[in-house]
Structure formats: C-alpha cells, structure tokens
Design an enzyme around this catalytic site. Structure first.
Site, mmCIF file in Angstrom:
data_model
loop_
_atom_site.group_PDB
_atom_site.id
_atom_site.type_symbol
_atom_site.label_atom_id
_atom_site.label_comp_id
_atom_site.label_asym_id
_atom_site.label_seq_id
_atom_site.Cartn_x
_atom_site.Cartn_y
_atom_site.Cartn_z
ATOM 1 N N LYS A 41 37.389 -5.236 -21.146
ATOM 2 C CA LYS A 41 37.676 -6.035 -19.886
ATOM 3 C C LYS A 41 39.151 -6.067 -19.967
ATOM 4 O O LYS A 41 40.004 -6.028 -21.254
ATOM 5 C CB LYS A 41 37.350 -7.579 -20.176
ATOM 6 C CG LYS A 41 35.402 -7.283 -21.192
ATOM 7 C CD LYS A 41 35.326 -8.994 -21.145
ATOM 8 C CE LYS A 41 33.475 -8.778 -21.866
ATOM 9 N NZ LYS A 41 33.501 -10.744 -22.862
ATOM 10 N N ARG A 90 23.581 -18.850 -25.224
ATOM 11 C CA ARG A 90 23.391 -19.368 -24.764
ATOM 12 C C ARG A 90 22.349 -19.478 -23.569
ATOM 13 O O ARG A 90 21.468 -20.567 -23.070
ATOM 14 C CB ARG A 90 24.792 -19.931 -23.633
ATOM 15 C CG ARG A 90 25.874 -19.770 -24.153
ATOM 16 C CD ARG A 90 27.103 -19.389 -23.118
ATOM 17 N NE ARG A 90 27.703 -17.987 -23.237
ATOM 18 C CZ ARG A 90 28.786 -17.705 -22.522
ATOM 19 N NH1 ARG A 90 29.256 -17.982 -22.069
ATOM 20 N NH2 ARG A 90 28.315 -16.123 -23.173
HETATM 21 P P1 ADP Z 1 31.873 -11.261 -25.901
HETATM 22 O O1 ADP Z 1 33.100 -11.164 -24.287
HETATM 23 O O2 ADP Z 1 32.513 -10.820 -27.013
HETATM 24 O O3 ADP Z 1 30.726 -11.645 -25.306
HETATM 25 P P2 ADP Z 1 33.565 -14.534 -25.479
HETATM 26 O O4 ADP Z 1 34.908 -14.549 -25.902
HETATM 27 O O5 ADP Z 1 33.299 -14.007 -24.110
HETATM 28 O O6 ADP Z 1 33.663 -12.751 -26.160
HETATM 29 O O7 ADP Z 1 32.333 -15.028 -26.118
HETATM 30 C C1 ADP Z 1 32.336 -14.909 -27.607
HETATM 31 C C2 ADP Z 1 30.623 -15.338 -28.282
HETATM 32 O O8 ADP Z 1 30.927 -17.329 -28.519
HETATM 33 C C3 ADP Z 1 30.019 -14.608 -27.758
HETATM 34 O O9 ADP Z 1 27.934 -14.848 -28.951
HETATM 35 C C4 ADP Z 1 29.496 -15.470 -26.931
HETATM 36 O O10 ADP Z 1 27.772 -15.830 -26.829
HETATM 37 C C5 ADP Z 1 29.967 -16.873 -27.557
HETATM 38 N N1 ADP Z 1 29.987 -18.118 -26.499
HETATM 39 C C6 ADP Z 1 30.458 -18.147 -25.054
HETATM 40 N N2 ADP Z 1 30.806 -18.779 -24.486
HETATM 41 C C7 ADP Z 1 30.056 -19.812 -25.653
HETATM 42 C C8 ADP Z 1 29.370 -21.261 -25.440
HETATM 43 N N3 ADP Z 1 29.730 -22.586 -24.013
HETATM 44 N N4 ADP Z 1 27.989 -21.625 -26.285
HETATM 45 C C9 ADP Z 1 28.558 -20.966 -27.133
HETATM 46 N N5 ADP Z 1 28.066 -19.722 -27.361
HETATM 47 C C10 ADP Z 1 28.937 -19.210 -26.754
#
Ligand code: ADP
Length: 159
Positions: A41, A90
């Site tokens: 990304k 989620r």
């Molecule tokens: P990635 O690109 O590795 O998915 P993110 O920064 O989007 O990285 O997310 C990191 C972690 O946090 C992942 O395990 C994702 O599922 C979790 N995560 C993201 N948003 C939420 C949320 N709103 N509630 C719980 N977990 C979340």
C-alpha cells in the site's frame, strides 16, 4: 515475560486500533505496536509520521512500545522475542485474509501464536481508509481519531 506484537499499517491510528492496544496491554506484559513499512500500500503518512502519531497516542501506557519494521512479521517478532501476534477482527470480511496469514505464519514460525481480539461494537465500522475519505471531503473526524491525529490529517488535506 509475555510479549506481543500488534502489527499494522496504522495510516493513521484510529480509536479502533487504540481500543485493541488498550485491551491487549491488559492481557500481555508488554505490547509492541509494529508499524509496517514498505508494504504494497502507498500510505498517506510516512513511517516517521505514523510512528510520531502512535507514540503520542500511547504515551500514558507504560507497557506499550511503538516501533516500525520492514520485511517479515515473524522475523520482527523473533528479533523482539515476542511469542504472540495480536490482530483485530472487525467483520467476517477480515477473517479469510487473517486466517490465511496466521496459518502461513504458523508454518514459518511455529513457536509464535496469533491472538485475535474482536472489535468493540462501537468501533466495528471504523477504518483508517474511512477516516481519510471523510477528511478528504472536509467532514469532521474528531469522533474517530485522537485530536493530534485529526489535526495531522486535516493538515495533509489542506496542502
Ligand atoms: P493492516 O493493513 O495490517 O490491516 P491496519 O492498520 O488497517 O493494518 O490494521 C491493523 C490491525 O488493526 C488489523 O488487525 C485490523 O484488523 C485491526 N483494526 C483496524 N481497525 C480496527 C477497528 N476499528 N477495530 C478493531 N480492530 C481494528
């Protein structure tokens, strides 16, 4: 010492991530939030900016550290002597990808276990992408991210 890595892109950190960090910091002796750099990304924020924002957000949690890393997550976990990986779930849509990644990690690093925390209901809809999209259209984002993060996002879109 039970040490866990909570890896992610954190572009930027949201209240959903902070909820997982807070809960995992009560389960483990130490939690290292690992910011993945060089992934496929193209992030809005540089690794340094993401690190700054996360450090500020967890500064009152003595057993949480923030680091950035590149390469394989299991190599990073081994280097930090962490026996656990924490991921947030989620919705079912997260599940398939997470399961595949976890099973792969288990093959290459059998001594490391992945622990999933399901999202708190109030954050189940929340993602970094949604926050960025809202901000790009000038919508308020203060309910979704800490104030210092909201400020940084607004500055990005003002440029
Ligand atoms: P990635 O690109 O590795 O998915 P993110 O920064 O989007 O990285 O997310 C990191 C972690 O946090 C992942 O395990 C994702 O599922 C979790 N995560 C993201 N948003 C939420 C949320 N709103 N509630 C719980 N977990 C979340």
């Amino acid at each position: 010492m039970r040490r866990a890595i909570y890896p992610g892109t954190f572009d930027p950190v949201t209240f959903g991530h902070l909820d997982i960090i807070e809960r995992s910091s009560r389960i483990f002796d130490e939690v290292i939030v690992g910011i993945l750099v060089n992934n496929a990304k193209v992030p809005l924020f540089s690794a340094e900016e993401r690190l700054d924002m996360l450090k500020e957000a967890v500064k009152d949690r003595p057993n949480v550290r923030v680091m950035s890393f590149g390469g394989l997550l299991t190599d990073f976990a081994r280097a930090q002597e962490a026996g656990f990986i924490v991921r947030g779930l989620r919705a079912v849509t997260d599940f398939e990808y997470e399961l595949q990644m976890t099973q792969t990690n288990k093959v290459i690093a059998p001594e490391i276990d992945t622990i999933f925390l399901t999202t708190s209901l109030k954050y189940s809809y929340l993602s970094s992408s949604t926050v960025k999209e809202l901000a790009s259209f000038g919508s308020e984002i203060d309910r979704f991210v800490p104030e210092h993060v909201a400020q940084r996002i607004k500055e990005k879109y003002r440029l």
